[in-house]
Design a protein around this motif. Structure first.
Motif, PDB file in Angstrom:
ATOM      1  N   PRO A 136       0.706  -1.213  -0.025  1.00 58.51           N
ATOM      2  CA  PRO A 136      -0.074   0.059  -0.065  1.00 58.51           C
ATOM      3  C   PRO A 136       0.972   1.298   0.063  1.00 58.51           C
ATOM      4  N   ILE A 137       2.031   1.300   0.767  1.00 60.88           N
ATOM      5  CA  ILE A 137       2.760   2.178   0.783  1.00 60.88           C
ATOM      6  C   ILE A 137       3.446   2.758  -0.644  1.00 60.88           C
ATOM      7  N   LEU A 138       3.836   1.484  -1.162  1.00 60.94           N
ATOM      8  CA  LEU A 138       4.644   1.779  -2.523  1.00 60.94           C
ATOM      9  C   LEU A 138       3.665   1.950  -3.612  1.00 60.94           C
ATOM     10  N   THR A 139       2.313   1.504  -3.524  1.00 56.81           N
ATOM     11  CA  THR A 139       1.524   1.958  -4.298  1.00 56.81           C
ATOM     12  C   THR A 139       0.963   3.598  -4.434  1.00 56.81           C
ATOM     13  N   ALA A 140       1.132   3.992  -3.152  1.00 58.22           N
ATOM     14  CA  ALA A 140       0.694   5.403  -2.955  1.00 58.22           C
ATOM     15  C   ALA A 140       1.960   6.140  -3.367  1.00 58.22           C
ATOM     16  N   ILE A 141       3.115   5.695  -3.159  1.00 62.40           N
ATOM     17  CA  ILE A 141       4.316   6.582  -3.488  1.00 62.40           C
ATOM     18  C   ILE A 141       4.432   6.659  -4.895  1.00 62.40           C
ATOM     19  N   PHE A 142       4.241   5.513  -5.847  1.00 59.97           N
ATOM     20  CA  PHE A 142       4.494   5.592  -7.115  1.00 59.97           C
ATOM     21  C   PHE A 142       3.226   5.808  -7.951  1.00 59.97           C
ATOM     22  N   TYR A 143       2.128   5.597  -7.578  1.00 57.43           N
ATOM     23  CA  TYR A 143       0.856   5.577  -8.256  1.00 57.43           C
ATOM     24  C   TYR A 143      -0.198   6.537  -7.566  1.00 57.43           C
ATOM     25  N   HIS A 144       0.274   7.537  -6.893  1.00 56.06           N
ATOM     26  CA  HIS A 144      -0.712   8.345  -6.064  1.00 56.06           C
ATOM     27  C   HIS A 144      -1.838   9.149  -6.898  1.00 56.06           C
ATOM     28  N   ASP A 145      -1.236   9.627  -8.288  1.00 51.11           N
ATOM     29  CA  ASP A 145      -1.815  10.343  -9.038  1.00 51.11           C
ATOM     30  C   ASP A 145      -2.298   9.739 -10.246  1.00 51.11           C
ATOM     31  N   GLN A 146      -2.075   8.540 -10.320  1.00 53.23           N
ATOM     32  CA  GLN A 146      -2.391   7.876 -11.692  1.00 53.23           C
ATOM     33  C   GLN A 146      -3.453   6.856 -11.645  1.00 53.23           C
ATOM     34  N   GLY A 201      -5.872   4.113 -14.165  1.00 55.51           N
ATOM     35  CA  GLY A 201      -5.846   3.234 -15.346  1.00 55.51           C
ATOM     36  C   GLY A 201      -4.806   2.238 -15.317  1.00 55.51           C
ATOM     37  N   GLU A 202      -4.268   1.794 -16.360  1.00 54.89           N
ATOM     38  CA  GLU A 202      -3.242   0.822 -16.478  1.00 54.89           C
ATOM     39  C   GLU A 202      -1.926   1.361 -15.900  1.00 54.89           C
ATOM     40  N   ARG A 203      -1.355   0.697 -15.207  1.00 56.03           N
ATOM     41  CA  ARG A 203      -0.166   1.042 -14.293  1.00 56.03           C
ATOM     42  C   ARG A 203       1.055   0.270 -14.957  1.00 56.03           C
ATOM     43  N   ASP A 204       2.220   0.871 -14.824  1.00 51.86           N
ATOM     44  CA  ASP A 204       3.460   0.241 -15.226  1.00 51.86           C
ATOM     45  C   ASP A 204       3.983  -0.116 -13.736  1.00 51.86           C
ATOM     46  N   PHE A 205       4.267  -1.544 -13.547  1.00 48.02           N
ATOM     47  CA  PHE A 205       4.606  -1.811 -12.277  1.00 48.02           C
ATOM     48  C   PHE A 205       6.256  -2.088 -12.130  1.00 48.02           C
ATOM     49  N   SER A 206       6.954  -1.559 -13.214  1.00 47.08           N
ATOM     50  CA  SER A 206       8.581  -1.648 -13.140  1.00 47.08           C
ATOM     51  C   SER A 206       9.100  -0.921 -11.767  1.00 47.08           C
ATOM     52  N   PRO A 207       8.321   0.132 -11.235  1.00 47.71           N
ATOM     53  CA  PRO A 207       9.059   0.661 -10.069  1.00 47.71           C
ATOM     54  C   PRO A 207       9.063  -0.505  -8.829  1.00 47.71           C
ATOM     55  N   ILE A 208       7.961  -0.993  -8.918  1.00 46.05           N
ATOM     56  CA  ILE A 208       7.560  -2.090  -7.818  1.00 46.05           C
ATOM     57  C   ILE A 208       8.463  -2.965  -7.987  1.00 46.05           C
ATOM     58  N   PHE A 209       8.952  -3.636  -9.159  1.00 44.30           N
ATOM     59  CA  PHE A 209       9.800  -4.757  -9.368  1.00 44.30           C
ATOM     60  C   PHE A 209      11.136  -4.121  -9.234  1.00 44.30           C
ATOM     61  N   ILE A 210      11.597  -3.024  -9.356  1.00 45.37           N
ATOM     62  CA  ILE A 210      13.018  -2.622  -8.972  1.00 45.37           C
ATOM     63  C   ILE A 210      12.969  -2.355  -7.368  1.00 45.37           C
ATOM     64  N   ILE A 257      13.684 -13.008  -6.272  1.00 47.00           N
ATOM     65  CA  ILE A 257      14.861 -13.111  -6.765  1.00 47.00           C
ATOM     66  C   ILE A 257      15.125 -12.397  -8.062  1.00 47.00           C
ATOM     67  N   PHE A 258      14.077 -12.868  -8.811  1.00 50.39           N
ATOM     68  CA  PHE A 258      14.412 -12.411 -10.472  1.00 50.39           C
ATOM     69  C   PHE A 258      13.105 -11.406 -10.567  1.00 50.39           C
ATOM     70  N   SER A 259      12.865 -10.316  -9.765  1.00 42.46           N
ATOM     71  CA  SER A 259      11.828  -9.384 -10.253  1.00 42.46           C
ATOM     72  C   SER A 259      12.122  -8.495 -11.319  1.00 42.46           C
ATOM     73  N   ILE A 260      13.497  -8.434 -11.492  1.00 37.59           N
ATOM     74  CA  ILE A 260      13.733  -7.200 -12.461  1.00 37.59           C
ATOM     75  C   ILE A 260      13.529  -7.648 -13.793  1.00 37.59           C
ATOM     76  N   SER A 261      13.159  -9.129 -13.885  1.00 33.37           N
ATOM     77  CA  SER A 261      13.058  -9.665 -15.088  1.00 33.37           C
ATOM     78  C   SER A 261      11.610  -9.079 -15.604  1.00 33.37           C
ATOM     79  N   ALA A 262      10.684  -8.793 -14.808  1.00 35.73           N
ATOM     80  CA  ALA A 262       9.396  -8.266 -15.063  1.00 35.73           C
ATOM     81  C   ALA A 262       9.283  -6.853 -15.585  1.00 35.73           C
TER      82      ALA A 262
END
Length: 182
Positions: free
Chosen positions: A32-42, A44-53, A137-142
């Motif tokens: 919930p915290i990460l979603t609020a940080i990265f997508y607080h004003d977005q 529709g469809e989201r790019d989850f790359s910041p979460i994977f990084i 372990i391999f989250s960056i692959s997504a």
């Protein structure tokens, strides 16, 4: 195989297992915290790359808690009196780092094969339990730029995690050697 080698392999494997479980728990708790940080004003469809990084760093923290912190004192006692980065790196690679690299390589192959098979043959392509289990372990692959490039996505994730994990072990040992030599 010698008894000491089996013991080291078992210790590294269980540390990886505990790190994955702990990183799942931390990621779920912090979502919930990460979603609020990265997508607080977005919307529709989201790019989850910041979460994977971010998951890469969460996994590194969990690996430090489950393995590096606990094993650094054991490994540092063998190196007391020496403080060369090169020597610490070589001892790590020939010791637990080599075991860690081999285990991660096997897991990377399992991850890529399961991803390929599920993409091709699954009725519901998004529900891959093996890839989900290995995702910390391999989250960056997504990440968006590489997720559709087969083999390269897992190879890159493998390289990043291996370098970060061995670097973490070397840095911790270097810090401990400096602490012990004071």
């Amino acid at each position: 195989m010698q008894k000491e080698s089996k013991k080291r392999i078992k210790r590294v494997f269980w540390a990886l297992f505990k790190s994955v479980l702990l990183s799942f728990a931390v990621t779920i708790a912090s979502s919930p915290i990460l979603t609020a940080i990265f997508y607080h004003d977005q919307y529709g469809e989201r790019d989850f790359s910041p979460i994977f990084i971010t998951m890469v760093f969460i996994f590194q923290l969990c690996f430090w808690i489950c393995y590096t912190r606990k094993s650094s004192d054991d490994l540092t006692h063998e190196m007391r009196g020496r403080n060369s980065w090169k020597e610490i790196l070589m001892n790590t690679i020939h010791g637990d780092g080599g075991i860690l690299t081999a285990i991660l390589f096997v897991l990377a192959v399992i991850f890529e094969v399961s991803t390929l098979l599920y993409e091709r043959f699954a009725k519901f392509p998004g529900q891959n339990p093996i890839a989900t289990a290995l995702s910390p372990i391999f989250s960056i692959s997504a990440c968006t730029g590489i997720k559709h490039i087969i083999i390269v996505r897992t190879w890159l994730a493998y390289l990043v995690q291996t370098v970060l994990m061995i670097g973490q072990i070397v840095l911790q040992q270097h810090h401990d050697v400096r602490k012990w030599n004071r």
